[in-house]
Design an enzyme around this catalytic site. Structure first.
Site, mmCIF file in Angstrom:
data_model
loop_
_atom_site.group_PDB
_atom_site.id
_atom_site.type_symbol
_atom_site.label_atom_id
_atom_site.label_comp_id
_atom_site.label_asym_id
_atom_site.label_seq_id
_atom_site.Cartn_x
_atom_site.Cartn_y
_atom_site.Cartn_z
ATOM 1 N N SER A 190 0.824 -1.204 0.000
ATOM 2 C CA SER A 190 0.000 0.000 0.000
ATOM 3 C C SER A 190 0.868 1.268 0.000
ATOM 4 O O SER A 190 1.713 1.414 -0.885
ATOM 5 C CB SER A 190 -0.947 -0.058 1.200
ATOM 6 O OG SER A 190 -1.925 0.912 1.093
ATOM 7 N N ASP A 347 -10.128 -3.485 -5.271
ATOM 8 C CA ASP A 347 -9.219 -2.519 -4.656
ATOM 9 C C ASP A 347 -9.160 -1.289 -5.554
ATOM 10 O O ASP A 347 -8.921 -1.423 -6.764
ATOM 11 C CB ASP A 347 -7.822 -3.169 -4.536
ATOM 12 C CG ASP A 347 -6.776 -2.269 -3.904
ATOM 13 O OD1 ASP A 347 -7.110 -1.121 -3.547
ATOM 14 O OD2 ASP A 347 -5.623 -2.719 -3.762
ATOM 15 N N HIS A 377 -8.115 -4.799 -0.853
ATOM 16 C CA HIS A 377 -6.972 -4.051 -0.351
ATOM 17 C C HIS A 377 -6.617 -4.476 1.071
ATOM 18 O O HIS A 377 -7.484 -4.534 1.933
ATOM 19 C CB HIS A 377 -7.247 -2.540 -0.401
ATOM 20 C CG HIS A 377 -6.002 -1.735 -0.167
ATOM 21 N ND1 HIS A 377 -5.021 -1.625 -1.122
ATOM 22 C CD2 HIS A 377 -5.546 -1.077 0.906
ATOM 23 C CE1 HIS A 377 -4.026 -0.908 -0.650
ATOM 24 N NE2 HIS A 377 -4.317 -0.557 0.584
#
Ligand SMILES: *[C@@H]1O[C@H](CO)[C@@H](O)[C@H](O)[C@H]1NC(C)=O
Length: 407
Positions: A190, A347, A377
């Protein structure tokens, strides 16, 4: 008795209303994902309340709750864990067991996610991930505890990660940890994938660095802030655990910008056609040609003729390649090491990763792109009951397997 039944029924209905969100059935364990989302939503709401009462910055409050929930630490007798600092940057070092036939170990510098504002190398999710990685790969994992928003903002997070990594790459430090200088990689998930990608671009340009990194491995990375209407941003705008709105809020907080701009950025009012520089850079993420038809489906690009010029005036960092590594020059991409990119269908950041894989391939970089149709995610972190998902094990296995083969 009757009235308590009515109250109970009302409470159950209220809880169901709070928890239920429509989710695509192709997501891994959709009911569990709904519960996870409700848990995270309640943390966000409590943080907003704390902020409303004037007690703390909302991201600080949220991080405090996350960190306190995740204190319990995984432990393995085969991995040595040390908390120390590398040139003033806090790190947690995990030393995996040696392989009898290899005197020197492989190593990964790992950068945790959390929107540049949340989490830490020490919370259970990341502690456990790095512990397992060290054990499985017989490697030394350096998990960097860079400083977070609101204590510091862009580009300080990058400076911390660069400083710690440069310190680690010194021959005497590598020797101390028995690390093979030719087998070191950078990785992150991320926002940590964002920092890892940026570091990798800077290192491959740095003529003073004698040793180059062998690989980069990016797990559902954040790679650009120019277009919040890629097909994945449109498709997954309200999918847990990362909504489009919250992702843009994290970007704005990273830049210490005005939160009032978030709504306008949802419709790309920061990169409208009258912004010449932004338009030129957006050409590098022309997803109508970078993404396959199976991904673009019937989604249409969102391009405003006029937007709000104040956004880029106040937050010029939005166009900085150190925040959006996806817009780097082909010349820069060309020099990047072998790359792994993991993306998830459910995501908002899916297309950031797919486009980067595509641009790197065009620059002749060797890329492995792993896509998970049931992934969402953050899923790689959720291996432990009660927040355990089948896709967590699958994503983690692919990631480790790639590192094992290529590092
Ligand atoms: C985007 O910018 C246009 C032109 O300035 C404006 O009319 C519109 O209201 C803005 N959109 C949002 C969501 O604020």
């Amino acid at each position: 008795m009757r009235s308590s039944c009515v109250v109970l029924a009302a409470l159950v209905a209220l809880a169901a209303y709070y928890i239920y969100i429509p989710l695509p059935s192709s997501a891994s364990d959709p009911w569990k994902l709904m519960l996870l989302d409700a848990a995270i939503r309640s943390i966000v709401q409590v943080s907003d309340l704390i902020h409303y009462l004037g007690l703390s910055h909302p991201l600080l409050a949220m991080n405090f709750i996350f960190v306190s929930l995740g204190k319990k630490s995984a432990w393995s007798a085969r991995v040595k864990v040390t908390d120390t600092d590398f040139d003033g940057v806090e790190v947690r070092v995990f030393e995996g067991p040696p392989k009898p036939e290899e005197p020197l170990k492989r190593s990964v510098v790992f950068v945790h996610g959390g929107g540049w504002a949340l989490a830490s190398a020490k919370i259970e999710f990341y502690n456990e991930l790095c512990m397992e990685m060290a054990e499985e790969l017989n490697a030394v994992i350096v998990s960097v505890d860079y400083r977070l928003v609101p204590k510091v903002h862009f580009p300080e997070q990058i400076h911390d990660v660069v400083r710690a990594t440069k310190y680690f790459l010194q021959p005497e430090v590598l020797q101390k940890y028995s690390v093979d200088p030719d087998r070191i990689g950078i990785s992150g998930d991320s926002a940590g994938g964002n920092l890892a990608a940026v570091l990798c671009q800077q290192f491959s340009q740095d003529v003073n660095l004698k040793k180059k990194l062998k690989v980069q491995a990016l797990i559902y990375p954040v790679l650009q802030a120019l277009d919040f209407n890629t097909p994945s941003y449109q498709q997954n705008a309200n999918i847990p655990i990362l909504s489009r709105h919250f992702m843009i809020k994290l970007w704005v907080a990273y830049f210490k910008g005005n939160e009032d701009f978030v709504q306008e950025m949802v419709v790309n009012n920061h990169t409208s056609l009258d912004e010449k520089e932004a338009t030129a850079l957006r050409a590098r993420l022309t997803w109508t040609s970078l993404l396959p038809a199976s991904i673009t489906k019937n989604y249409k690009p969102v391009v405003q003729t006029t937007g709000n010029a104040r956004i880029l005036q106040e937050i010029p960092q939005l166009l900085d390649v150190r925040s959006s590594p996806l817009i780097a020059d082909q010349e820069v991409l060309k020099h990047l090491p072998k790359t792994y990119i993991l993306t998830c269908e459910h995501d908002v950041l899916r297309d950031d990763g797919i486009m980067y894989a595509k641009r790197l391939e065009s620059a002749d970089v060797e890329v492995t792109h792993d896509h998970f149709e049931d992934g969402f995610h953050g899923c790689l972190l959720f291996t432990k009951w009660p927040a355990n998902f089948a896709v967590a094990i699958q994503t983690r296995n692919s990631y480790f397997k790639w590192l094992d083969r290529n590092l």
